[in-house]
Design a protein around this motif. Structure first.
Motif, PDB file in Angstrom:
ATOM      1  N   LEU A 160       0.824  -1.199   0.000  1.00  0.00           N
ATOM      2  CA  LEU A 160       0.000   0.000   0.000  1.00  0.00           C
ATOM      3  C   LEU A 160       0.864   1.256   0.000  1.00  0.00           C
ATOM      4  CD1 LEU A 160      -2.943   0.801   0.064  1.00  0.00           C
ATOM      5  CD2 LEU A 160      -2.777   1.040   2.508  1.00  0.00           C
ATOM      6  N   VAL A 161       1.885   1.260   0.849  1.00  0.00           N
ATOM      7  CA  VAL A 161       2.779   2.416   0.901  1.00  0.00           C
ATOM      8  C   VAL A 161       3.444   2.619  -0.464  1.00  0.00           C
ATOM      9  CG1 VAL A 161       4.964   3.203   1.837  1.00  0.00           C
ATOM     10  CG2 VAL A 161       3.204   2.409   3.359  1.00  0.00           C
ATOM     11  N   GLY A 162       3.875   1.520  -1.079  1.00  0.00           N
ATOM     12  CA  GLY A 162       4.499   1.626  -2.393  1.00  0.00           C
ATOM     13  C   GLY A 162       3.536   2.146  -3.430  1.00  0.00           C
ATOM     14  N   PHE A 163       2.322   1.612  -3.417  1.00  0.00           N
ATOM     15  CA  PHE A 163       1.311   1.998  -4.400  1.00  0.00           C
ATOM     16  C   PHE A 163       0.992   3.484  -4.288  1.00  0.00           C
ATOM     17  CE2 PHE A 163      -3.197   2.233  -5.741  1.00  0.00           C
ATOM     18  CZ  PHE A 163      -3.057   1.757  -7.025  1.00  0.00           C
ATOM     19  N   VAL A 164       0.823   3.949  -3.037  1.00  0.00           N
ATOM     20  CA  VAL A 164       0.423   5.338  -2.828  1.00  0.00           C
ATOM     21  C   VAL A 164       1.539   6.303  -3.216  1.00  0.00           C
ATOM     22  CG1 VAL A 164      -0.113   7.022  -1.054  1.00  0.00           C
ATOM     23  CG2 VAL A 164      -1.287   4.838  -1.092  1.00  0.00           C
ATOM     24  N   SER A 165       2.786   5.967  -2.843  1.00  0.00           N
ATOM     25  CA  SER A 165       3.841   6.932  -3.132  1.00  0.00           C
ATOM     26  C   SER A 165       4.278   6.861  -4.586  1.00  0.00           C
ATOM     27  CB  SER A 165       5.028   6.745  -2.190  1.00  0.00           C
ATOM     28  OG  SER A 165       5.385   5.408  -2.093  1.00  0.00           O
ATOM     29  N   GLY A 205       9.413  14.720  -7.017  1.00  0.00           N
ATOM     30  CA  GLY A 205       8.430  13.644  -6.961  1.00  0.00           C
ATOM     31  C   GLY A 205       8.726  12.663  -5.849  1.00  0.00           C
ATOM     32  N   LEU A 206      10.014  12.322  -5.683  1.00  0.00           N
ATOM     33  CA  LEU A 206      10.398  11.395  -4.610  1.00  0.00           C
ATOM     34  C   LEU A 206      10.030  11.987  -3.257  1.00  0.00           C
ATOM     35  CD1 LEU A 206      13.914  10.095  -5.677  1.00  0.00           C
ATOM     36  CD2 LEU A 206      11.689   9.103  -6.098  1.00  0.00           C
ATOM     37  N   ARG A 207      10.292  13.289  -3.133  1.00  0.00           N
ATOM     38  CA  ARG A 207       9.991  13.970  -1.885  1.00  0.00           C
ATOM     39  C   ARG A 207       8.496  13.911  -1.581  1.00  0.00           C
ATOM     40  NH1 ARG A 207      12.838  19.674  -1.492  1.00  0.00           N
ATOM     41  NH2 ARG A 207      13.774  19.253   0.490  1.00  0.00           N
ATOM     42  N   LEU A 208       7.689  14.230  -2.591  1.00  0.00           N
ATOM     43  CA  LEU A 208       6.237  14.196  -2.419  1.00  0.00           C
ATOM     44  C   LEU A 208       5.768  12.789  -2.082  1.00  0.00           C
ATOM     45  CD1 LEU A 208       4.788  16.322  -5.337  1.00  0.00           C
ATOM     46  CD2 LEU A 208       4.543  16.720  -2.899  1.00  0.00           C
ATOM     47  N   GLY A 209       6.337  11.811  -2.818  1.00  0.00           N
ATOM     48  CA  GLY A 209       5.926  10.425  -2.613  1.00  0.00           C
ATOM     49  C   GLY A 209       6.242   9.963  -1.211  1.00  0.00           C
ATOM     50  N   LEU A 210       7.435  10.293  -0.744  1.00  0.00           N
ATOM     51  CA  LEU A 210       7.831   9.866   0.588  1.00  0.00           C
ATOM     52  C   LEU A 210       6.951  10.540   1.646  1.00  0.00           C
ATOM     53  CD1 LEU A 210       9.920   8.014   1.856  1.00  0.00           C
ATOM     54  CD2 LEU A 210      11.282  10.010   2.360  1.00  0.00           C
ATOM     55  N   ALA A 211       6.673  11.823   1.438  1.00  0.00           N
ATOM     56  CA  ALA A 211       5.828  12.531   2.404  1.00  0.00           C
ATOM     57  C   ALA A 211       4.450  11.898   2.455  1.00  0.00           C
ATOM     58  CB  ALA A 211       5.716  14.004   2.031  1.00  0.00           C
ATOM     59  N   GLN A 212       3.928  11.526   1.283  1.00  0.00           N
ATOM     60  CA  GLN A 212       2.606  10.913   1.259  1.00  0.00           C
ATOM     61  C   GLN A 212       2.620   9.553   1.946  1.00  0.00           C
ATOM     62  OE1 GLN A 212       0.437  10.473  -2.521  1.00  0.00           O
ATOM     63  NE2 GLN A 212       0.180  12.679  -2.375  1.00  0.00           N
ATOM     64  N   VAL A 239      17.769  13.826   4.495  1.00  0.00           N
ATOM     65  CA  VAL A 239      17.904  13.000   3.305  1.00  0.00           C
ATOM     66  C   VAL A 239      17.784  13.824   2.040  1.00  0.00           C
ATOM     67  CG1 VAL A 239      17.015  11.005   2.094  1.00  0.00           C
ATOM     68  CG2 VAL A 239      16.974  11.056   4.584  1.00  0.00           C
ATOM     69  N   PHE A 240      16.642  14.531   1.890  1.00  0.00           N
ATOM     70  CA  PHE A 240      16.391  15.146   0.596  1.00  0.00           C
ATOM     71  C   PHE A 240      17.207  16.395   0.348  1.00  0.00           C
ATOM     72  CE2 PHE A 240      12.805  12.310   0.374  1.00  0.00           C
ATOM     73  CZ  PHE A 240      12.992  11.872  -0.915  1.00  0.00           C
ATOM     74  N   ARG A 241      17.384  17.207   1.405  1.00  0.00           N
ATOM     75  CA  ARG A 241      18.163  18.420   1.180  1.00  0.00           C
ATOM     76  C   ARG A 241      19.595  18.052   0.776  1.00  0.00           C
ATOM     77  NH1 ARG A 241      15.812  22.743   4.887  1.00  0.00           N
ATOM     78  NH2 ARG A 241      14.021  22.023   3.698  1.00  0.00           N
ATOM     79  N   ARG A 242      20.143  17.004   1.419  1.00  0.00           N
ATOM     80  CA  ARG A 242      21.481  16.535   1.048  1.00  0.00           C
ATOM     81  C   ARG A 242      21.524  16.091  -0.401  1.00  0.00           C
ATOM     82  NH1 ARG A 242      23.912  15.114   5.969  1.00  0.00           N
ATOM     83  NH2 ARG A 242      24.048  17.170   6.861  1.00  0.00           N
ATOM     84  N   LEU A 243      20.534  15.260  -0.741  1.00  0.00           N
ATOM     85  CA  LEU A 243      20.478  14.697  -2.086  1.00  0.00           C
ATOM     86  C   LEU A 243      20.419  15.816  -3.118  1.00  0.00           C
ATOM     87  CD1 LEU A 243      20.378  11.770  -2.965  1.00  0.00           C
ATOM     88  CD2 LEU A 243      17.917  11.970  -3.203  1.00  0.00           C
ATOM     89  N   GLU A 244      19.639  16.852  -2.796  1.00  0.00           N
ATOM     90  CA  GLU A 244      19.509  17.966  -3.713  1.00  0.00           C
ATOM     91  C   GLU A 244      20.817  18.718  -3.834  1.00  0.00           C
ATOM     92  OE1 GLU A 244      14.943  19.393  -3.804  1.00  0.00           O
ATOM     93  OE2 GLU A 244      16.357  20.631  -2.707  1.00  0.00           O
ATOM     94  N   GLN A 245      21.483  18.891  -2.675  1.00  0.00           N
ATOM     95  CA  GLN A 245      22.723  19.644  -2.702  1.00  0.00           C
ATOM     96  C   GLN A 245      23.783  18.925  -3.535  1.00  0.00           C
ATOM     97  OE1 GLN A 245      23.075  20.733   1.351  1.00  0.00           O
ATOM     98  NE2 GLN A 245      22.303  22.698   0.670  1.00  0.00           N
ATOM     99  N   PHE A 246      23.791  17.582  -3.444  1.00  0.00           N
ATOM    100  CA  PHE A 246      24.802  16.823  -4.152  1.00  0.00           C
ATOM    101  C   PHE A 246      24.560  16.778  -5.644  1.00  0.00           C
ATOM    102  CE2 PHE A 246      26.197  14.859  -0.133  1.00  0.00           C
ATOM    103  CZ  PHE A 246      27.533  15.118  -0.309  1.00  0.00           C
ATOM    104  N   THR A 247      23.312  16.955  -6.063  1.00  0.00           N
ATOM    105  CA  THR A 247      23.028  16.810  -7.489  1.00  0.00           C
ATOM    106  C   THR A 247      22.627  18.132  -8.127  1.00  0.00           C
ATOM    107  OG1 THR A 247      20.808  16.098  -6.903  1.00  0.00           O
ATOM    108  CG2 THR A 247      22.410  14.388  -7.310  1.00  0.00           C
TER     109      THR A 247
END
Lengths: 285, 261
Positions: free
Chosen positions: A155-160, A209-216, A268-276
């Motif tokens: 369910l978590v996978g489907f929703v995100s 999108g990953l950020r939104l998905g994880l938050a959801q 997690v995400f702020r780091r990922l964004e900074q690195f890329t």
């Protein structure tokens, strides 16, 4: 927009204040303390208000425990290893579901962005599934896959997956035509075009999108854990504590849930964004 | 209509038909029990029956009422708060840390606490919706107000606009794209929250309760029919209500571009 952002960063009272002050060395320590105090003040005020109400005795202390009870429940459960185990199980479930969502979502999104046929076929199907809130699927998944971890993870996978699909699709379509053409003109084959142009070009969208998905996923996982009756997990902890009127345990659980949510977003995400994407200059910090 | 667009529609319809046929074949094939995987005509029949006897309409009405009250509360509190936070430095300094600390807590995590405090029933659902909708509204109003072009404010000031005119004619329209995006996000979150809250607080009426209750009796057809209604309401709000709100304001003013496709 950019102007406004730039302005806020340079303000001492903003969240960037303490860090900037620390970078500036000892001369900035005064500003740092002031910024820290300013951030702490609202929490102290609300905490004091909570304490006053709790100690006045208007509400039964079982239902409205003073903060020291919540803190002691937090410490007690952490030391006993119960809280860490609940948190670990929840995170594991989140991670497993999210990995499924990333694989399926990014794959489908890229296919939809690159191939007209895939877009025509998948878009109606995805658009029908997306507006239904994730929790509404929960009973159906339980019926199909039984109580327990399988349902919760699926369910978590489907929703995100939905926000990831949509954002990846938009991102791939938003890659500048001129980048693709110039790469092709310089002799890039399909594989290199994909790896060096399309994927980096779409990455800001994919990350969003990953950020939104994880938050959801994080928002519904708590309820899913209750409905799926898993043996361990933060959702189970707070709903189980209700049965025994352990409001202090519930509030301690909520504190941990909030802290993990904050950590996922900021670390997690702020780091990922900074690195890329920020390092590549595609997005302003 | 361009031939390309026609081709897209034909392919999309075909894909939906094929998906439906595959589902139907799976349902009729008898590999899975009929109770778990009801054929589509049965789902459609159930949906029609529930609409005809009015029970589905009542469930939807209850859910919508709970959601709209919570949403309205969130807008009434969150919009002024966000705008004030954008204008008054002291309020920003006080509320921003609180908002940032509370936001990562999922609204549904509060359900057990709210049940203990307010008992089972409507109050819990309304409060959870309000909590879920509050943060997008506050944060977007705040960043919207701060992102209003300084030049517009100075120009309006130079042309002799007083505080009231400045607020209504410049600040609010300028922040509108952000505010509308916030309302949209708030709606999505509150729609999730209301369905989840109804499942847990079990109050006899409401779409979330129907789905959850149907699980007890293995009525997968009722579940799928309610899912269709939930999706349809969400879709209508997203496209018609917020879409037309956007068209009537920020799109007409030329502040954002229409998304193609």
């Amino acid at each position: 927009m950019r102007h406004a952002m730039h302005k806020t960063v340079s303000e001492p009272g903003s969240s960037a204040g303490p860090l900037r002050a620390r970078l500036r060395g000892p001369s900035g320590s005064h500003t740092r303390w002031r910024a820290l105090a300013r951030t702490a003040l609202p929490f102290l005020l609300v905490g004091a208000l909570w304490e006053i109400i709790a100690h006045l005795g208007t509400f039964p202390p079982r239902l409205f425990p003073p903060l020291e009870d919540v803190a002691s429940a937090l410490v007690r459960l952490t030391v006993a290893g119960i809280l860490p185990r609940h948190a670990a199980e929840t995170l594991l479930r989140l991670l497993a579901g999210f990995c499924l969502a990333v694989i399926a979502g990014v794959g489908l999104g890229i296919a939809m962005g690159r191939s007209r046929l895939a877009e025509d076929i998948l878009l109606p199907l995805v658009s029908i599934g997306a507006p239904i809130p994730g929790v509404a699927y929960a009973p159906l998944f339980l019926l199909w896959f039984g109580l327990g971890n399988v349902s919760a993870v699926l369910l978590v996978g489907f929703v995100s997956m939905f926000p990831i699909v949509f954002n990846t699709w938009t991102g791939v379509k938003a890659v500048k035509e001129i980048w693709v053409r110039s790469a092709q003109a310089m002799g890039a084959d399909q594989e290199r075009l994909f790896r060096h142009v399309i994927l980096p070009g779409a990455l800001p969208y994919i990350l969003a999108g990953l950020r939104l998905g994880l938050a959801q996923a994080w928002r519904i996982l708590v309820v899913v854990e209750l409905l799926a009756a898993v043996p361990w997990g933060l959702g189970w902890l707070i709903f189980g504590a209700r049965e025994f009127l352990n409001t202090d345990v519930m509030l301690a659980g909520i504190v941990v849930i909030g802290a993990i949510g904050l950590g996922l977003e900021n670390l997690v995400f702020r780091r990922l964004e900074q690195f890329t994407v920020i390092r590549w200059g595609m997005m302003a910090a | 209509m361009s031939p390309e667009r026609t081709r897209s529609i034909v392919r999309g319809t075909l894909a939906l038909l094929v998906a439906a046929a595959a589902y139907e074949a799976l349902a009729q094939g008898g590999i899975f029990p009929k109770a778990l995987l009801p054929p589509l005509p049965k789902v459609a029949g159930t949906l029609f029956d529930m609409l005809a006897d009015g029970s589905m309409l009542w469930h939807a009405a209850y859910t919508l009422t709970r959601m709209l009250i919570g949403f309205a509360l969130a807008v009434l509190i969150g919009l002024p708060l966000g705008i004030l936070m954008g204008r008054v430095r002291a309020l920003e300094g006080f509320f921003l840390p609180l908002v940032s600390a509370l936001m990562p807590i999922p609204s549904l995590a509060w359900v057990p606490v709210f049940i203990l405090w307010f008992g089972l029933g409507n109050t819990v659902a309304v409060l959870v919706v309000c909590y879920a909708a509050m943060f997008p509204v506050v944060l977007n109003a705040w960043s919207g107000v701060r992102s209003v072009n300084q030049l517009w404010l100075r120009a309006a000031g130079a042309m002799g606009a007083d505080e009231t005119a400045l607020f209504w004619k410049v600040m609010l329209p300028g922040a509108a794209p952000f505010i509308i995006a916030g309302l949209r996000q708030a709606f999505q979150r509150s729609w999730i929250a209301v369905v989840g809250a109804e499942m847990i607080t079990s109050s006899d009426w409401g779409l979330g309760w129907v789905i959850y209750d149907a699980k007890e009796f293995l009525n997968a057809d009722v579940m799928l029919a309610s899912l269709a209604v939930i999706g349809a309401i969400g879709f209508v709000f997203e496209r018609l209500v917020f879409g037309s709100l956007e068209r009537a304001t920020v799109l007409r003013w030329g502040m954002v571009c229409a998304v193609k496709g």
